[in-house]
Motif scaffolding. Structure first.
Motif, short mmCIF file in Angstrom:
data_model
loop_
_atom_site.label_atom_id
_atom_site.label_comp_id
_atom_site.label_asym_id
_atom_site.label_seq_id
_atom_site.Cartn_x
_atom_site.Cartn_y
_atom_site.Cartn_z
N THR A 274 -10.16 -10.89 -15.78
CA THR A 274 -9.06 -10.03 -16.23
C THR A 274 -7.76 -10.82 -16.12
O THR A 274 -7.36 -11.21 -15.02
CB THR A 274 -8.97 -8.73 -15.42
OG1 THR A 274 -7.79 -8.04 -15.78
CG2 THR A 274 -9.00 -8.98 -13.91
N GLY B 194 -8.72 -8.37 -8.96
CA GLY B 194 -9.23 -9.04 -10.15
C GLY B 194 -9.20 -10.53 -9.95
O GLY B 194 -8.46 -11.04 -9.11
N VAL C 263 -4.19 -9.74 -9.63
CA VAL C 263 -5.20 -10.74 -9.98
C VAL C 263 -4.97 -12.02 -9.18
O VAL C 263 -3.85 -12.55 -9.16
CB VAL C 263 -5.16 -11.06 -11.50
CG1 VAL C 263 -6.24 -12.06 -11.86
CG2 VAL C 263 -5.31 -9.78 -12.32
N CYS D 62 -12.83 -6.84 -10.51
CA CYS D 62 -12.78 -6.94 -11.97
C CYS D 62 -12.74 -8.43 -12.33
O CYS D 62 -11.82 -9.13 -11.92
CB CYS D 62 -11.54 -6.23 -12.52
SG CYS D 62 -11.52 -4.45 -12.18
#
Length: 518
Positions: A126, A145, A155, A123
């Motif tokens: 993000t 992410g 992330v 992703c």
């Protein structure tokens, strides 16, 4: 005689300094973990020890409607599952709302075959990772992410335009929240996704842009991929109430549903046809003024209020570059500053500016203008030496900062010129245009070339270069009425207003968005 206290004091000072030093180290470590790396002190012991790399996190979120906080489980391959404290962020209403929305999106993609539980997924852009959370929740555990600041464990730190991954790494890449729309480098954004996505892998993008122009611009960015489907869905918050979801599949050496792979240099061969979606914009443009204006400058000022700029009709976010070409620019303040910089709707994009001006009187001032490239030649149909006439029409005075460039002519036509003449270099404008911009660029052009538009425009069609221009502001020169002498027309130009009208009409009928300029 009092007993000596030197040694205890010395020892106490050493202990105090050691203590303060330890406090300083702890403070620096805390600041580094929380502020610089963006991690949470909920993970690890006092921000000193990170979790072992052989631990895998599987996020399990409860029913959002119940208001209960999310839970997470850490599974060690060789031990009994542990249950550390859940980051507070995951229990917030906004995070849960976003995660629930994306969970629904990803489940639909699984049912349609675009996403699988064993897909290695990324992703991009993000900030806190609700998309990653949702993927893990529905069983796509190998998900991560990236964002400029990490938010561990979902992330990691990384730039979308320079991803910290090898080629062909991911089976599935997702870009949500309209992040591609907001990117200042959409082409680099797309290129990195194309690099890290595996062949046969899927890309899903959520964008706010819905007009046909921006959709086709989006497709042009991803020449590596094939369009699978695009649908409109409702968003989950006010920042993006309506979403256009686009699904693409990476394939090698294939165009995009009828769109051939385009040469970055814009080599179109000698023929092109303006796409239908561009032709549709003509119907939204202001009508051409059919009756010859008696006072063109006054007509221009009135017409400026009616002009439907392309930059105000469509979203230009997905273009590779943004280019403004002023053909017959004269001084820097003439139209670059007074009109384009101040009035043209640029949608916060930075435009590369090319000023094409043959009159050397104006050249000096461009040396100090950043962001402007001067071409000190005359736009022409081929490379050759030309002559231009100094403006000597009745009632016209020599311009204070320039001599007023008149008609330009090839060398063999020198005998037909009138008045003072100066020699200049002409260059093949259509050929230069094809080598400078591509179909993936957004190109705006203003043309004021003292009558040679009747030579240049046909040349642009002949070479196919006309397809590279998104919008033209054209001043057509004809034997207009003179200010100085009522009832008399200028002898400087032989074309009539009717011929100019034919030129504008033919351009629009061919799908070129052209505006009348005076």
């Amino acid at each position: 005689m009092e007993p000596s206290t030197g040694k205890p004091s010395f020892l106490r000072n050493i202990l105090v300094r050691v203590f303060l030093f330890c406090v300083l180290i702890i403070g620096i470590r805390f600041a580094y973990i929380v502020i610089i790396r963006g991690e949470s002190c909920d993970i690890g012991d006092f921000c000193f020890f990170s979790l072992p790399e052989n631990l895998n996190m599987v996020a399990v979120i409860g029913q959002f409607s119940s208001g209960s906080s999310s839970a997470s489980t850490i599974i060690d391959n060789d031990s009994v599952p542990a249950k550390p404290k859940t980051p507070d962020l995951w229990a917030t209403k906004d995070f849960q709302k976003a995660a629930h929305f994306y969970s629904s999106i990803f489940q639909d993609l699984i049912s349609e075959g675009y996403l699988k539980p064993n897909s290695k997924s990324l992703c991009v852009e993000t900030q806190t990772g609700p998309e990653v959370f949702a993927l893990k929740e529905i069983g796509v555990s190998d998900s991560v992410g990236i964002f400029k600041k990490a938010s561990k464990p979902l992330v990691i730190s990384g730039q979308t335009i320079k991803q910290p991954f090898k080629n062909n790494t991911f089976d599935f890449i997702f870009s949500g929240a309209g992040m591609l729309d907001k990117s200042a480098k959409a082409a680099d954004f797309a290129a990195e996704i194309g690099r890290t996505l595996k062949p046969e892998g899927f890309l899903v993008v959520h964008t706010a842009a819905k007009d046909t122009y921006s959709f086709n611009s989006f497709l042009d960015l991803f020449n590596c991929c094939k369009l699978m489907r695009s649908i409109d869905i409702d968003g989950f918050d006010l920042s993006m109430p309506y979403i256009h979801e686009i699904v693409m599949k990476k394939e090698s050496e294939i165009g995009i549903q009828g769109h051939r792979v385009k040469n970055p240099g814009g080599d179109l061969g000698n023929k092109c046809s303006v796409p239908g979606y561009k032709q549709g914009l003509i119907r939204k443009a202001e009508p051409v003024i059919e009756e010859e204006p008696s006072k063109p400058w006054i007509t221009l000022k009135k017409n400026l209020k009616n002009i439907k700029y392309l930059g105000s009709m469509v979203d230009i976010s997905f273009k590779q570059r943004y280019v403004y070409i002023d053909v017959g620019a004269r001084s820097y303040g003439s139209s670059i500053v007074s009109w384009f910089k101040k009035q043209y709707p640029k949608q916060n994009k930075t435009f590369e500016i090319y000023a094409i001006e043959a009159d050397k009187t104006f050249h000096e001032e461009y040396k100090f203008k950043k962001g402007v490239t001067l071409l000190p030649y005359a736009a022409w149909v081929r490379n050759e030496t030309l002559f231009f006439e100094i403006n000597q029409d009745p009632g016209h005075k020599v311009v204070e900062k320039g001599r007023g460039m008149g008609r330009i002519q090839p060398t063999q036509s020198k005998d037909g010129s009138v008045g003072e003449v100066d020699k200049i270099k002409g260059f093949d404008f259509a050929d230069w245009l094809k080598s400078t911009v591509s179909e993936r660029d957004f190109v705006v052009m203003k043309m004021d070339v003292e009558g040679t538009e009747f030579d240049l425009i046909p040349r642009l069609f002949e070479t196919g270069a006309i397809c590279l221009i998104d919008e033209i502001f054209l001043e057509c020169h004809y034997n207009r009425w003179q200010k100085c002498c009522p009832g008399e027309r200028t002898h400087k130009y032989q074309k009539t207003y009717g011929q100019c009208l034919d030129l504008f009409t033919s351009l629009r009928e061919s799908g070129v968005l052209v505006h009348q300029w005076w």
